[in-house]
Design a protein around this motif. Structure first.
Motif, PDB file in Angstrom:
ATOM      1  N   GLU A 101       6.871  75.162  70.961  1.00 58.34           N
ATOM      2  CA  GLU A 101       5.470  74.735  70.921  1.00 58.34           C
ATOM      3  C   GLU A 101       4.533  75.930  70.981  1.00 58.34           C
ATOM      4  O   GLU A 101       3.516  75.974  70.290  1.00 58.34           O
ATOM      5  CB  GLU A 101       5.170  73.772  72.071  1.00 58.34           C
ATOM      6  N   PRO A 147       2.535  76.918  64.377  1.00 57.25           N
ATOM      7  CA  PRO A 147       2.859  76.138  63.173  1.00 57.25           C
ATOM      8  C   PRO A 147       4.005  76.695  62.341  1.00 57.25           C
ATOM      9  O   PRO A 147       4.624  75.965  61.582  1.00 57.25           O
ATOM     10  CB  PRO A 147       1.561  76.136  62.379  1.00 57.25           C
ATOM     11  N   ARG A 181       7.084  74.634  63.232  1.00 58.94           N
ATOM     12  CA  ARG A 181       6.856  73.199  63.441  1.00 58.94           C
ATOM     13  C   ARG A 181       8.054  72.351  63.014  1.00 58.94           C
ATOM     14  O   ARG A 181       8.327  71.325  63.625  1.00 58.94           O
ATOM     15  CB  ARG A 181       5.583  72.745  62.749  1.00 58.94           C
TER      16      ARG A 181
END
Length: 111
Positions: free
Chosen positions: A22, A26, A29
């Protein structure tokens, strides 16, 4: 993984690995989405440094096969006797240091 090990496999992920994914943002992801679908192992430590957590877990319980492509983590796990390492190479799963119990059985006598 099932085809590689020729056995039933239950992949687990620790809470700190998910937290680290996390934090990475991105770019990771897809890995995060996959990790969130796996069974979770709760962590008993503070912080989210996943490498230390995984090394401590496989040191304490030698029932795991550590799966990683991280060079530094593989180097640390190699120092722990009896812990096989699974990784992806050439778009295939590979297992390093698989014990003979799981691999090819040794021949017994002349058959």
């Amino acid at each position: 993984m099932k085809d590689c090990l020729m056995a039933k496999v239950t992949p687990y992920v620790t809470d700190c690995v998910v937290a680290e994914l996390e934090k990475l943002g991105p770019k990771y992801r897809i890995a995060l989405r996959i990790a969130q679908q796996l069974e979770r192992l709760p962590c008993q430590h503070k912080g989210t440094y996943a490498d230390d957590c995984l090394v401590n877990r496989v040191t304490a319980h030698k029932c795991y096969i550590a799966a990683t492509c991280d060079r530094d983590l593989k180097r640390r796990i190699r120092k722990i006797p009896g812990v096989p390492i699974m990784y992806i190479a050439d778009h295939k799963f590979a297992v390093e240091r698989m014990p003979d119990v799981f691999g090819n059985p040794k021949r017994m006598g002349n058959m």
